[in-house]
Design a protein around this motif. Sequence first.
Motif, PDB file in Angstrom:
ATOM      1  N   LEU A   1     -44.439  69.313  48.997  1.00  0.00           N
ATOM      2  CA  LEU A   1     -45.744  68.822  48.786  1.00  0.00           C
ATOM      3  C   LEU A   1     -45.658  67.917  47.437  1.00  0.00           C
ATOM      4  O   LEU A   1     -45.592  66.761  47.165  1.00  0.00           O
ATOM      5  CB  LEU A   1     -47.217  69.365  47.942  1.00  0.00           C
ATOM      6  N   VAL A   2     -44.473  68.547  46.487  1.00  0.00           N
ATOM      7  CA  VAL A   2     -43.912  67.347  45.955  1.00  0.00           C
ATOM      8  C   VAL A   2     -43.029  65.804  45.965  1.00  0.00           C
ATOM      9  O   VAL A   2     -43.671  64.701  45.418  1.00  0.00           O
ATOM     10  CB  VAL A   2     -42.670  67.559  44.995  1.00  0.00           C
TER      11      VAL A   2
ATOM     12  N   THR B   1     -43.078  69.313  30.714  1.00  0.00           N
ATOM     13  CA  THR B   1     -43.533  68.121  32.029  1.00  0.00           C
ATOM     14  C   THR B   1     -43.012  69.013  33.284  1.00  0.00           C
ATOM     15  O   THR B   1     -42.812  69.649  33.370  1.00  0.00           O
ATOM     16  CB  THR B   1     -42.479  67.057  31.080  1.00  0.00           C
ATOM     17  N   ALA B   2     -43.215  68.383  34.636  1.00  0.00           N
ATOM     18  CA  ALA B   2     -42.726  68.820  35.803  1.00  0.00           C
ATOM     19  C   ALA B   2     -41.091  69.100  35.669  1.00  0.00           C
ATOM     20  O   ALA B   2     -40.783  69.800  36.238  1.00  0.00           O
ATOM     21  CB  ALA B   2     -42.826  67.808  36.907  1.00  0.00           C
TER      22      ALA B   2
ATOM     23  N   LEU C   1     -49.181  67.485  40.462  1.00  0.00           N
ATOM     24  CA  LEU C   1     -47.904  67.705  41.041  1.00  0.00           C
ATOM     25  C   LEU C   1     -47.120  68.765  39.834  1.00  0.00           C
ATOM     26  O   LEU C   1     -46.130  69.851  40.174  1.00  0.00           O
ATOM     27  CB  LEU C   1     -47.240  66.740  39.905  1.00  0.00           C
ATOM     28  N   HIS C   2     -46.923  69.262  38.870  1.00  0.00           N
ATOM     29  CA  HIS C   2     -47.428  70.161  38.036  1.00  0.00           C
ATOM     30  C   HIS C   2     -47.098  71.969  38.802  1.00  0.00           C
ATOM     31  O   HIS C   2     -46.215  72.487  39.098  1.00  0.00           O
ATOM     32  CB  HIS C   2     -48.106  70.364  36.458  1.00  0.00           C
ATOM     33  N   LEU C   3     -48.674  71.527  39.745  1.00  0.00           N
ATOM     34  CA  LEU C   3     -48.689  72.280  40.027  1.00  0.00           C
ATOM     35  C   LEU C   3     -47.337  72.693  41.652  1.00  0.00           C
ATOM     36  O   LEU C   3     -47.372  74.136  41.885  1.00  0.00           O
ATOM     37  CB  LEU C   3     -50.642  72.472  40.830  1.00  0.00           C
ATOM     38  N   ALA C   4     -47.624  72.019  42.152  1.00  0.00           N
ATOM     39  CA  ALA C   4     -46.296  71.434  43.351  1.00  0.00           C
ATOM     40  C   ALA C   4     -45.236  72.223  42.877  1.00  0.00           C
ATOM     41  O   ALA C   4     -44.242  73.106  44.010  1.00  0.00           O
ATOM     42  CB  ALA C   4     -46.354  70.338  43.709  1.00  0.00           C
TER      43      ALA C   4
ATOM     44  N   LEU D   1     -46.513  63.425  32.075  1.00  0.00           N
ATOM     45  CA  LEU D   1     -47.782  63.902  31.885  1.00  0.00           C
ATOM     46  C   LEU D   1     -47.449  65.978  31.723  1.00  0.00           C
ATOM     47  O   LEU D   1     -46.498  66.310  32.376  1.00  0.00           O
ATOM     48  CB  LEU D   1     -48.660  63.855  33.124  1.00  0.00           C
ATOM     49  N   LYS D   2     -47.683  66.030  30.133  1.00  0.00           N
ATOM     50  CA  LYS D   2     -47.645  67.403  29.776  1.00  0.00           C
ATOM     51  C   LYS D   2     -48.272  68.511  30.309  1.00  0.00           C
ATOM     52  O   LYS D   2     -49.585  68.423  29.851  1.00  0.00           O
ATOM     53  CB  LYS D   2     -47.167  67.633  27.721  1.00  0.00           C
TER      54      LYS D   2
END
Length: 325
Positions: free
Chosen positions: A233-234, A257-258, A222-225, A251-252
């Motif tokens: 993708l998100v 966070t996202a 999710l962070h990557l997207a 999540l951090k």
Amino acid sequence: MSAVPDPGMASSWSLLGSSPTTQLSFGSSMDVTKLEQARMLLSGMDYSRATGQDEDGDTMLHIYTAKGLRECAFAAAERLRDEGKLDAKEHKGKTALLVAVTANQPEIVRDLLSLGTDINACDVKGQTALHLAAHYGLPGVLQAILSSRPAVNLEACNFEGMTPLHCAAISHSVTMKALSSSGLTDVGLQTKAAEKLSCVQMLLTAGAFLLSQEIKSNTTVLHLAVKEGNIDLVTYLLRIPLPNIKDFVNLKAHGHTALHMAAGLHGNPHQEEILQLLLRRGADPSIRNLENDQPAHLLQSGLQGEQVSSTLFLTATVSVLVMGY
């Protein structure tokens, strides 16, 4: 890869024409005549040529696999298996299985797995067959690996600390960015983007851990997207039903966070939509990063930033009232 060591083999091959096929034990048809011809040619070769490695570390199996010569590859694999060399590595650390993956040869992948190749072997970068299939966006190869009998390690990390799922997410974002630059009209890129997204889906369906964090930066898919503004993708990731969705969303990664990452997408056309999606799935706008900033503090300045901030506040308020976040 060097050329085929036996020049006569390619010419002999082309003269075979159409031949009978049979259903072998691993479940896919193979040309029996070509297979027997390959076995004969290999048995007639010098031992060192048939079983050894050239200056690049390539065996006959590596070479036939790269060229997509299935029956040749199968015969060579049988010979190397008998010699205990089925997983011999060339100069970049690739076994024949890894070469079959990068050459997009799902049938050869299945053949090698049926003969007992190491499904979790990795190259000099720590990339397994799953990492490579995910990186190149090869759903046919990925399916061949995932459907095999040996236990594949879905959570294996390459030397960058990434699982195959991380690699699939990054690769999809790269293609989406290229597609966006092309004006969303490139049919080839559209197809590739769909294939890469299907790789993400296949890995998750097979049991890849959605909350897995990349070792170096603790990023999730999710962070990557979000970081790349990959709205497709998100959207897909946030539609996955999870009992602990708020834990996933909040999540951090290095303190962010996202939602922090989305707030930093200045000028991205999908920024506002991504912010809203995250908030609706439980993103907490009150969480602070290592610099003590909340997501709202990272928004762009000026009128656009104020507009996004207003949307952020309204969406967060509605989420609290309706969903109890």
